[in-house]
Motif scaffolding. Structure first.
Motif, short mmCIF file in Angstrom:
data_model
loop_
_atom_site.label_atom_id
_atom_site.label_comp_id
_atom_site.label_asym_id
_atom_site.label_seq_id
_atom_site.Cartn_x
_atom_site.Cartn_y
_atom_site.Cartn_z
N ARG A 1 73.52 83.65 -53.12
CA ARG A 1 75.22 83.38 -52.87
C ARG A 1 75.51 83.31 -54.15
O ARG A 1 74.83 82.44 -55.07
N VAL A 2 76.76 83.67 -54.56
CA VAL A 2 77.45 83.29 -55.75
C VAL A 2 77.78 81.68 -55.87
O VAL A 2 78.31 81.12 -54.82
N VAL A 3 77.25 80.90 -56.94
CA VAL A 3 77.61 79.55 -56.91
C VAL A 3 78.44 79.18 -58.23
O VAL A 3 79.11 78.19 -58.24
N THR A 4 78.53 80.03 -59.21
CA THR A 4 79.37 79.77 -60.27
C THR A 4 80.11 81.06 -60.72
O THR A 4 79.53 82.23 -60.59
N THR A 5 81.37 81.07 -61.39
CA THR A 5 81.95 82.37 -61.75
C THR A 5 82.78 82.07 -63.12
O THR A 5 83.13 81.14 -63.17
N SER A 6 82.95 83.04 -63.96
CA SER A 6 83.78 83.35 -65.07
C SER A 6 84.54 84.56 -64.67
O SER A 6 84.50 85.39 -63.90
N ALA A 7 85.37 84.84 -65.91
CA ALA A 7 86.21 86.06 -65.64
C ALA A 7 85.62 87.26 -65.45
O ALA A 7 85.80 88.23 -64.82
N SER A 8 84.28 87.23 -66.09
CA SER A 8 83.50 88.63 -66.25
C SER A 8 82.21 88.37 -66.01
O SER A 8 81.47 89.53 -66.11
N SER A 9 81.93 87.22 -65.44
CA SER A 9 80.31 87.21 -64.97
C SER A 9 80.44 86.26 -63.72
O SER A 9 81.27 85.32 -63.49
#
Length: 252
Positions: free
Chosen positions: A142-150
Motif C-alpha cells: 500500500r502507498v504510505v507516502t506521496t509527493s507531486a510526482s512520486s
C-alpha cells in the motif's frame, strides 16, 4: 697475354660454378640489412595487404557501426520485454474489479529490497496515501507516502507489515506478516484452523487497510503446534523481488 686469357677463363669457370649461391647470399644479406633498416614495416604491410581477404579485418568505421547495431538490438529487446509486461498489466487492470493506475517502479534500496519501493507517479496522477498496490499475481502493498510526482509503497513482505487475511476455502481468518522475501507467515485466530497446503490466502472482510478478496499467496506448510497461535508459511503470488511495473488502485 696467355696468362690473362687463363685468368679470365678461370674466373669464368668459377663464376659459372658459384654464381647462383653468390647471388642468393647477396640477396639474403641485402634483405637482412633492409629489414633491419625498415624494422620490417614494409614486409608487414605487404603481408597485411595480401592476407586481408582471409583475416576478416574490418575498419574502425565498421567496428563502430557493428557496435551501434548491437546497441540498437539490445534496446529493441528491452522495449519488447517492457511491452510484454505492460500488456500483462493492462489485461490485469481490465479484468480487475477496480480501475487502476499503471506506474513504473523507479526505486529500491539494496538494504531494504523487500521493505519498500518507489513509484514514478504521485499526487498529480491521482495517487493517495492508503491506495492499494497490485501486480500480476496479487497484492504487494500500500502507498504510505506521496509527493507531486512520486509515491512510496510499503510491501507486504516487510516485517512490519500486517494484513488481515482469510483462507479462501474455509474462510478461517488471521493476520499476515512479512518475512523479507517471497514468503510470509499467517497467524490464525482459531486454535485449530481448517487449512491445508495449497489453500489460497486472500484479504479478509475485516481488513481495515485493503478491500476483501485480494489474492496474496498459497499455503506451503502449517505448524499447528506454534505458540501462542497456529501458523502457516505462505508463498506470495506476485514476484515482489522482480517488479518493474505495478497497478495502484484508489482506496474508497
Amino acid at each position: 697475354m696467355e696468362l690473362a686469357v687463363n685468368v679470365m677463363y678461370g674466373w669464368s669457370q668459377w663464376w659459372g660454378r658459384y654464381r647462383v649461391p653468390l647471388i642468393l647470399i647477396s640477396l639474403a644479406l641485402g634483405g637482412a640489412w633492409f629489414f633491419r633498416q625498415t624494422q620490417g614495416s614494409l614486409i608487414l604491410e605487404l603481408y597485411q595487404q595480401i592476407s586481408r581477404p582471409w583475416q576478416g579485418n574490418i575498419s574502425k568505421v565498421q567496428l563502430l557501426t557493428n557496435a551501434k547495431i548491437e546497441e540498437l538490438e539490445a534496446r529493441l529487446k528491452e522495449v519488447e520485454t517492457q511491452n510484454q509486461q505492460l500488456r500483462k498489466l493492462i489485461n490485469y487492470s481490465k479484468t480487475s474489479k477496480f480501475p487502476g493506475i499503471i506506474t513504473p517502479v523507479v526505486g529500491r534500496s539494496a538494504d531494504n529490497w523487500w521493505h519498500q519501493l518507489t513509484l514514478a507517479r504521485g499526487e498529480k496522477d491521482g495517487i493517495r496515501v492508503g491506495d492499494t498496490v497490485m501486480a500480476p499475481g496479487g497484492l504487494i502493498g500500500r502507498v504510505v507516502t506521496t509527493s507531486a510526482s512520486s509515491s512510496r509503497v510499503l510491501l507486504i513482505s516487510d516485517r512490519s507489515s500486517r494484513v488481515g487475511v482469510a483462507v479462501g476455502r474455509s474462510r478461517n481468518m488471521g493476520f499476515l506478516r512479512g518475512q523479507e522475501g517471497d514468503r510470509a507467515v499467517v497467524e490464525f485466530f482459531d486454535k485449530v484452523p481448517n487449512v491445508r497446503p495449497g489453500d489460497l490466502i486472500v484479504t479478509s472482510t475485516v481488513s481495515q487497510l485493503f478491500p476483501a478478496g485480494l489474492p496474496i499467496g498459497r499455503v506451503e506448510s502449517i505448524n499447528l503446534q506454534k505458540d501462542p497461535a497456529p501458523e502457516a508459511l505462505i508463498k506470495l503470488n506476485a514476484p515482489i523481488g522482480y517488479l518493474e511495473w505495478v497497478v495502484v488502485h484508489r482506496r474508497k
